[in-house]
Design a protein around this motif. Structure first.
Motif, mmCIF file in Angstrom:
data_model
loop_
_atom_site.group_PDB
_atom_site.id
_atom_site.type_symbol
_atom_site.label_atom_id
_atom_site.label_comp_id
_atom_site.label_asym_id
_atom_site.label_seq_id
_atom_site.Cartn_x
_atom_site.Cartn_y
_atom_site.Cartn_z
ATOM 1 N N ALA A 113 0.828 -1.209 0.000
ATOM 2 C CA ALA A 113 0.000 0.000 0.000
ATOM 3 C C ALA A 113 0.859 1.254 0.000
ATOM 4 C CB ALA A 113 -0.931 -0.017 1.215
ATOM 5 N N HIS A 114 1.912 1.281 0.839
ATOM 6 C CA HIS A 114 2.746 2.477 0.929
ATOM 7 C C HIS A 114 3.518 2.707 -0.357
ATOM 8 C CE1 HIS A 114 1.586 3.035 4.978
ATOM 9 N NE2 HIS A 114 2.334 2.091 5.506
ATOM 10 N N GLY A 139 -2.929 16.510 2.234
ATOM 11 C CA GLY A 139 -3.242 15.262 1.548
ATOM 12 C C GLY A 139 -2.195 14.222 1.872
ATOM 13 N N HIS A 140 -1.754 13.475 0.833
ATOM 14 C CA HIS A 140 -0.662 12.509 0.899
ATOM 15 C C HIS A 140 -1.056 11.224 1.617
ATOM 16 C CE1 HIS A 140 3.417 11.311 0.229
ATOM 17 N NE2 HIS A 140 3.717 11.227 1.504
ATOM 18 N N HIS A 141 -1.577 11.324 2.841
ATOM 19 C CA HIS A 141 -2.133 10.138 3.493
ATOM 20 C C HIS A 141 -3.553 9.977 2.969
ATOM 21 C CE1 HIS A 141 -3.599 7.418 6.667
ATOM 22 N NE2 HIS A 141 -2.312 7.103 6.829
ATOM 23 N N HIS A 142 -3.845 8.809 2.415
ATOM 24 C CA HIS A 142 -5.117 8.613 1.718
ATOM 25 C C HIS A 142 -6.213 8.248 2.716
ATOM 26 C CE1 HIS A 142 -2.260 7.432 -1.774
ATOM 27 N NE2 HIS A 142 -2.289 8.739 -1.568
ATOM 28 N N SER A 143 -6.690 9.276 3.369
ATOM 29 C CA SER A 143 -7.720 9.114 4.384
ATOM 30 C C SER A 143 -8.341 10.476 4.653
ATOM 31 C CB SER A 143 -7.121 8.560 5.691
ATOM 32 O OG SER A 143 -6.211 9.505 6.251
ATOM 33 N N TYR A 144 -9.374 10.463 5.485
ATOM 34 C CA TYR A 144 -9.923 11.707 6.022
ATOM 35 C C TYR A 144 -9.569 11.751 7.504
ATOM 36 C CZ TYR A 144 -13.206 15.036 7.993
ATOM 37 O OH TYR A 144 -13.755 16.094 8.679
ATOM 38 N N LYS A 195 -7.150 7.694 -4.771
ATOM 39 C CA LYS A 195 -6.077 6.720 -4.635
ATOM 40 C C LYS A 195 -6.377 5.763 -3.483
ATOM 41 C CE LYS A 195 -2.237 5.069 -6.078
ATOM 42 N NZ LYS A 195 -2.282 4.279 -7.305
ATOM 43 N N GLY A 196 -5.856 4.531 -3.577
ATOM 44 C CA GLY A 196 -6.106 3.508 -2.570
ATOM 45 C C GLY A 196 -5.886 4.003 -1.158
ATOM 46 N N LEU A 197 -6.804 3.682 -0.255
ATOM 47 C CA LEU A 197 -6.803 4.251 1.095
ATOM 48 C C LEU A 197 -5.669 3.697 1.950
ATOM 49 C CD1 LEU A 197 -10.664 4.221 1.559
ATOM 50 C CD2 LEU A 197 -9.207 6.221 1.185
ATOM 51 N N SER A 198 -5.204 4.527 2.886
ATOM 52 C CA SER A 198 -4.000 4.237 3.669
ATOM 53 C C SER A 198 -4.332 3.591 5.009
ATOM 54 C CB SER A 198 -3.217 5.533 3.915
ATOM 55 O OG SER A 198 -2.818 6.133 2.710
ATOM 56 N N VAL A 243 -7.213 13.601 17.506
ATOM 57 C CA VAL A 243 -8.132 13.249 16.419
ATOM 58 C C VAL A 243 -9.580 13.440 16.863
ATOM 59 C CG1 VAL A 243 -9.040 11.351 15.038
ATOM 60 C CG2 VAL A 243 -6.566 11.641 15.271
ATOM 61 N N LYS A 244 -10.323 14.202 16.074
ATOM 62 C CA LYS A 244 -11.761 14.373 16.327
ATOM 63 C C LYS A 244 -12.580 13.450 15.431
ATOM 64 C CE LYS A 244 -13.363 17.132 18.649
ATOM 65 N NZ LYS A 244 -13.766 17.055 20.072
ATOM 66 N N ASN A 245 -12.111 13.203 14.231
ATOM 67 C CA ASN A 245 -12.816 12.297 13.320
ATOM 68 C C ASN A 245 -11.800 11.722 12.345
ATOM 69 O OD1 ASN A 245 -14.520 11.349 10.960
ATOM 70 N ND2 ASN A 245 -16.127 12.077 12.320
ATOM 71 N N ILE A 246 -11.963 10.447 12.026
ATOM 72 C CA ILE A 246 -11.005 9.790 11.136
ATOM 73 C C ILE A 246 -11.724 8.718 10.334
ATOM 74 C CG2 ILE A 246 -10.252 7.987 12.737
ATOM 75 C CD1 ILE A 246 -7.334 8.701 11.845
ATOM 76 N N ASP A 247 -11.356 8.566 9.064
ATOM 77 C CA ASP A 247 -12.043 7.612 8.188
ATOM 78 C C ASP A 247 -11.090 7.196 7.074
ATOM 79 O OD1 ASP A 247 -13.651 6.217 6.414
ATOM 80 O OD2 ASP A 247 -15.294 7.660 6.440
ATOM 81 N N ASN A 248 -10.681 5.932 7.083
ATOM 82 C CA ASN A 248 -9.863 5.405 5.990
ATOM 83 C C ASN A 248 -10.604 4.271 5.276
ATOM 84 O OD1 ASN A 248 -9.613 3.411 7.949
ATOM 85 N ND2 ASN A 248 -7.509 2.901 7.354
ATOM 86 N N LYS A 249 -11.931 4.360 5.296
ATOM 87 C CA LYS A 249 -12.768 3.352 4.643
ATOM 88 C C LYS A 249 -13.566 3.919 3.479
ATOM 89 C CE LYS A 249 -11.594 0.370 7.820
ATOM 90 N NZ LYS A 249 -10.606 -0.699 7.498
ATOM 91 N N HIS A 250 -13.660 5.226 3.389
ATOM 92 C CA HIS A 250 -14.521 5.840 2.378
ATOM 93 C C HIS A 250 -13.773 6.906 1.586
ATOM 94 C CE1 HIS A 250 -17.353 4.323 5.469
ATOM 95 N NE2 HIS A 250 -18.073 3.994 4.414
#
Length: 568
Positions: A23-24, A480-485, A511-514, A524-531
């Motif tokens: 992935a990386h 950006g760079h890290h593929h997540s929210y 791009k494919g999620l990290s 962290v208040k909110n995090i999402d690497n699924k969507h």
């Protein structure tokens, strides 16, 4: 039993490690086709045909049939080529295909040795061919080539996109053709009355401008002429209509845009990073990001409903990484966005990074492009070549965009520019200050490769830049760079504190999620690497309202509001 469980656990850990390494490194299965080792062994019994033979409109569909294949293999390939030199001879050793599919995608191919596939083809300013390559997983063998498919006009003005110049009374438009006579832009406040005009300048670049392979060789494709024209003396908050082209080679359709407001009325911004390119026909490329199609369609829909004033794409734009045709296809993907609203960008590692080319990191992430196609195709209000940092006002917001791929340490030319820009922001005119760069300053990530990894670079940015951003009271920083929210609390040197900077990672556009750490950082208040999705925010004099929107359903999955209750 204990030994068996230990072995199973070890296997699970190893699988997870391999998955993370892949992935990386951004490895996609389609990258494993070793086209540069291709052979040519033509087989007269294999027939490939493409219809229609001539296309009038870029983005038309072509039906490709293939038959007469003995011993069909599930890995055999139908590839799209568009050579731009000589007699348009396909040379698979020296030119990569634009895209390709497995011949076995046609349901009965493995039983009959025959099949068909529909490709969406854009105008590449040259004929397009479809090639059959036998492939056993080791060496692709070119065995048959179709008839050429041509376009009526290789000089159709395409890839039209807008950008701000830094002056509210101007808008720059960029487009591409094969040749030029007297290219220009015509504009006016009515589509029936394009009373203003100005000539364009045009330029190009060659393989010798690239820094390395594949950009110099296997992935090289002539970009045509890149035109640039500036529409001046525009009135604020006004809708203008325009077209580009010339009387000899033809004109584009008529587009429209709205200039920035002259007051602090609400502006609407869409922001994201790491989008890349998806293929509507389901074909594959060197790198592909299928979810990018969803994200682009969602933004296009918003633009068509006049819900967007400006777009901010913060690095890793097309993921061409040395395969030039993907820049053409990327601009086709965003044409219904970028021709109507200014498309502003940061440079990312996959546009700029190449060893010893003047960047901060000596890695090969750009595939040898070293920033050249990004700079020539995306005309931003930069001060000098290869200094892709700039600021601009839009309504009540001042945007400042940096390059995380160039030296940003205290005292560097970039740092000096950022400091000067921040110092000159008039918070009574632009009460909101938005900062953006590709690599994040705060991030939940497992990627800690020395020097250029996400974690060590984030630490360096906090050391070198965070005091500056805090000093001038930046409200929101997009990364950006890290593929997540990822969204932080308002942060001051790693701690949640009122009046701090809200950091938002929005690298989930295609791009494919990290991967994330098992334990979430305290900030962290909110995090999402699924969507996948995009960020959007509305800003006026009193408030900035932010939303994270999933690209599958357009639903809001996180939001926050910042209030401006006093002067800065």
């Amino acid at each position: 039993l204990i030994l068996q469980m230990a072995n199973q656990f070890t296997c699970i850990l190893f699988s997870l490690l391999v998955t993370q390494i892949i992935a990386h490194k951004e490895i996609h299965p389609n990258e494993l086709v070793n086209f540069k080792e291709s052979k040519i062994r033509m087989d007269a019994t294999i027939v490939v045909s493409a219809t229609p033979r001539q296309l009038a409109v870029s983005g038309s569909w072509v039906n490709v049939t293939y038959q007469g294949v003995s011993d069909p293999n599930k890995q055999d390939i139908i590839a799209v080529y568009s050579p731009t030199s000589g007699k348009y001879k396909i040379d698979p050793v020296h030119q990569a295909p634009i895209k390709y599919v497995l011949a076995s995608k046609s349901p009965k191919y493995l039983q009959t040795g025959a099949g068909s596939y529909r490709f969406r083809i854009i105008n590449f300013r040259a004929p397009v061919y479809f090639a059959f390559l036998r492939y056993d997983g080791k060496t692709p063998v070119l065995s048959a080539v179709s008839n050429p498919v041509t376009f009526v006009n290789y000089n159709d003005p395409l890839q039209v996109h807008l950008a701000l110049t830094g002056l509210p009374s101007e808008m720059v438009v960029v487009w591409s053709t094969l040749n030029a006579s007297k290219p220009m832009v015509q504009w006016g406040t009515s589509p029936q009355s394009l009373v203003h005009s100005t000539s364009s300048s045009f330029s190009s670049y060659t393989s010798s401008d690239m820094c390395g392979s594949p950009a110099k060789d296997l992935g090289w494709r002539d970009p045509g002429l890149i035109h640039k024209a500036v529409m001046r003396d525009l009135q604020g908050g006004t809708t203008y209509y325009y077209k580009v082209g010339d009387g000899t080679y033809g004109w584009s359709e008529i587009f429209h845009f709205k200039t920035p407001p002259t007051d602090m009325s609400t502006v609407r911004v869409v922001a994201f990073g790491d989008m890349g390119l998806g293929q509507p026909d389901g074909s594959s490329q060197h790198l592909e990001e299928p979810p990018a199609s969803n994200t682009s369609r969602l933004i296009s829909k918003m633009v068509s409903k006049s819900e967007v004033d400006v777009v901010l794409h913060i690095g890793d734009i097309s993921y061409a990484v040395g395969y030039s045709a993907q820049w053409d296809e990327f601009f086709d993907q965003v044409k219904d966005i970028a021709a109507y609203v200014p498309y502003m960008v940061c440079i990312g590692n996959h546009e700029r990074d190449w060893p010893f080319s003047g960047g901060l990191f000596n890695v090969d992430d750009s595939g040898g492009e070293c920033g050249v196609p990004h700079e020539r195709r995306l005309v931003m209000p930069r001060s000098e070549p290869d200094k892709p940092w700039y600021g601009f006002d839009y309504g009540p917001v001042h945007f400042l965009l940096m390059s995380t791929e160039h030296d940003f340490k205290v005292g560097s030319p970039q740092y000096q520019f950022l400091e000067k820009d921040l110092m000159m922001v008039n918070r009574s005119k632009t009460p909101w200050l938005v900062f953006s760069g590709h690599r994040p300053m705060y991030v939940d990530s497992t990627e800690d490769t020395p020097v250029s990894g996400i974690v060590p670079v984030a630490k360096l940015m906090r050391e070198q830049l965070e005091p500056l951003l805090l000093k001038y009271k930046v409200d929101v920083a997009f990364w950006g760079h890290h593929h997540s929210y990822q969204r932080s609390c308002p942060l001051v040197k790693g701690k949640c504190q009122e009046g701090g900077i809200t950091h938002v990672i929005i690298g989930m556009a295609g791009k494919g999620l990290s991967h994330l750490n098992l334990l979430k950082p305290s900030w962290v208040k909110n995090i999402d690497n699924k969507h996948y999705g995009l960020a959007r925010f509305d800003a006026n004099k009193a408030s900035l309202t932010f939303e994270f929107v999933h690209d599958e359903d357009g639903a809001v999955h996180d939001s926050f509001i910042l209030q401006r209750t006093n002067s800065i």
